[in-house]
Design an enzyme around this catalytic site. Structure first.
Site, PDB file in Angstrom:
ATOM      1  N   ARG A  29     -28.009 -35.171  66.166  1.00  0.00           N
ATOM      2  CA  ARG A  29     -28.232 -33.871  65.536  1.00  0.00           C
ATOM      3  C   ARG A  29     -27.799 -32.708  66.435  1.00  0.00           C
ATOM      4  NH1 ARG A  29     -34.247 -34.976  63.089  1.00  0.00           N
ATOM      5  NH2 ARG A  29     -33.670 -36.518  61.544  1.00  0.00           N
ATOM      6  N   ARG A  33     -29.688 -26.939  63.653  1.00  0.00           N
ATOM      7  CA  ARG A  33     -30.480 -25.714  63.568  1.00  0.00           C
ATOM      8  C   ARG A  33     -30.849 -25.066  64.902  1.00  0.00           C
ATOM      9  NH1 ARG A  33     -35.305 -27.779  59.928  1.00  0.00           N
ATOM     10  NH2 ARG A  33     -34.838 -29.676  61.107  1.00  0.00           N
ATOM     11  N   ASP A  79     -24.984 -36.184  56.046  1.00  0.00           N
ATOM     12  CA  ASP A  79     -26.344 -36.646  55.823  1.00  0.00           C
ATOM     13  C   ASP A  79     -26.308 -38.091  55.352  1.00  0.00           C
ATOM     14  OD1 ASP A  79     -28.971 -36.886  53.933  1.00  0.00           O
ATOM     15  OD2 ASP A  79     -29.277 -35.390  55.494  1.00  0.00           O
ATOM     16  N   TYR A 153     -35.481 -44.139  50.502  1.00  0.00           N
ATOM     17  CA  TYR A 153     -35.328 -42.858  49.800  1.00  0.00           C
ATOM     18  C   TYR A 153     -34.982 -43.078  48.330  1.00  0.00           C
ATOM     19  CZ  TYR A 153     -35.376 -40.266  54.214  1.00  0.00           C
ATOM     20  OH  TYR A 153     -35.735 -39.706  55.428  1.00  0.00           O
TER      21      TYR A 153
END
Length: 344
Positions: A29, A33, A79, A153
């Protein structure tokens, strides 16, 4: 694709089992962010999924941490849920709550989904763009979620703490769950081969929820599916390095390493580096495994942890990385300090 013999890509060489004079480093990652340039671009583009499917923007995000820090590897910005989206589930992200998928396969048949391969094509466009921009020293890595994690998921329609819905489904209707796993395997192989053809040097398989399974279920839903994916990719690209990252596997890492055929194993932060070094094959490249919270803490905690990991793995091929993804509140200066510690 170079065989790594004289490659200037130290990370690629390490994945091929060649120990380097300087330990290569990248962070899971690393495009995201915690970077102000990412937050600025995200604000311009809108939602996360829109950013993933915008090849120009996604390639810029992929390259941002390379420009800022000079990591030895670039990881594709995307993703793991691109695969179920391409398989026909609707995918969206709820602010502050994470991804949602519909229909939930605990309630609907796999056969009800209508494939949407254009979602794969959007990612391949990003790969081509990034590959055309990286220098010859940076290893470019693609990735996919492993079948068990992706299935959790797809069955539940969202993430959960214990993957209980998917685990119950796997026990209660093994035939249906096996069909789902097989479909995910097929789509993942297609997806990764497409990434490779578009220009990545290596790929990583993320099994983020591998730690929730019993040994027998781990063998059935983690080891066997990953082994099949790796074998099918190797049949086409025998020299392409594949990293396996079964988060939370603990002592089951030994079976994973010995049975999947992965070229390198990622270690999460709960794994004792000394245990991993003593237990896993001596020539197997290992990746990891700094606690992301130690990176946030900085100072002596960071220095002590980095030093210990480097010392334990000094005699084997090793890629320095975190035990999981970098957290959004990680200070930039702590990442800079980490790189100094690894590279000095």
């Amino acid at each position: 694709m170079s065989d790594g013999t004289d490659s200037p890509k130290t990370l690629f060489n390490t994945l091929r089992g060649k120990k380097q004079d300087q330990t290569p480093v990248w962070l899971m990652r690393q495009a995201g962010r915690y970077l102000p340039e990412y937050r600025e671009l995200r604000a311009q583009k809108g939602g996360f999924l829109e950013l993933c499917y915008d090849a120009e923007a996604a390639s810029e995000v992929t390259i941002q941490p390379i420009k800022r820090f000079g990591f030895d590897g670039a990881i594709l910005f995307s993703d793991i849920l691109i695969v179920p989206h391409a398989m026909g589930q609707k995918l969206w992200f709820e602010t502050g709550e994470g991804p949602r998928l519909a229909p939930r396969l605990v309630d609907a048949a796999l056969s009800s989904l209508e494939a949407a391969p254009e979602h794969f094509e959007a990612i391949y466009a990003t790969v081509r763009s990034v590959a055309s921009q990286l220098d010859d020293k940076t290893t470019f890595m693609g990735f996919a979620g492993s079948p068990w994690t992706v299935a959790t998921y797809m069955v539940h329609g969202q993430g959960s703490k214990d993957q209980g819905v998917a685990r119950r489904y796997a026990y209660g209707d093994e035939a249906a769950f096996s069909e789902l796993i097989s479909a995910i395997i097929d789509n993942t192989v297609t997806y990764l081969l497409g990434q490779i053809d578009a220009g990545v040097d290596a790929v990583q398989l993320f099994d983020s929820w591998a730690g929730s399974l019993s040994p027998a279920q781990f063998e059935k839903w983690v080891v066997a599916p990953n082994a099949e994916i790796i074998a099918r990719i190797k049949a086409v690209h025998p020299d392409l390095p594949i990293i396996g990252f079964p988060k939370g596997a603990g002592a089951k890492l030994a079976a994973y390493a010995n049975e999947t055929g992965a070229d390198a194993i990622g270690l999460d932060e709960t794994v004792d580096p000394q245990w991993a070094h003593d237990t896993l094959p001596a020539d197997l490249p290992l990746q990891g495994n700094l606690d992301p919270l130690a990176l946030i803490a900085g100072g002596q905690a960071l220095e002590k942890s980095v030093k210990h990991i480097l010392q334990v793995f000094e005699d084997r091929p090793h890629i320095f990385n975190l035990g999981h993804g970098i957290l959004p509140d990680t200070p930039i200066e702590h990442v800079e300090k980490l790189l100094t510690l690894v590279r000095q």
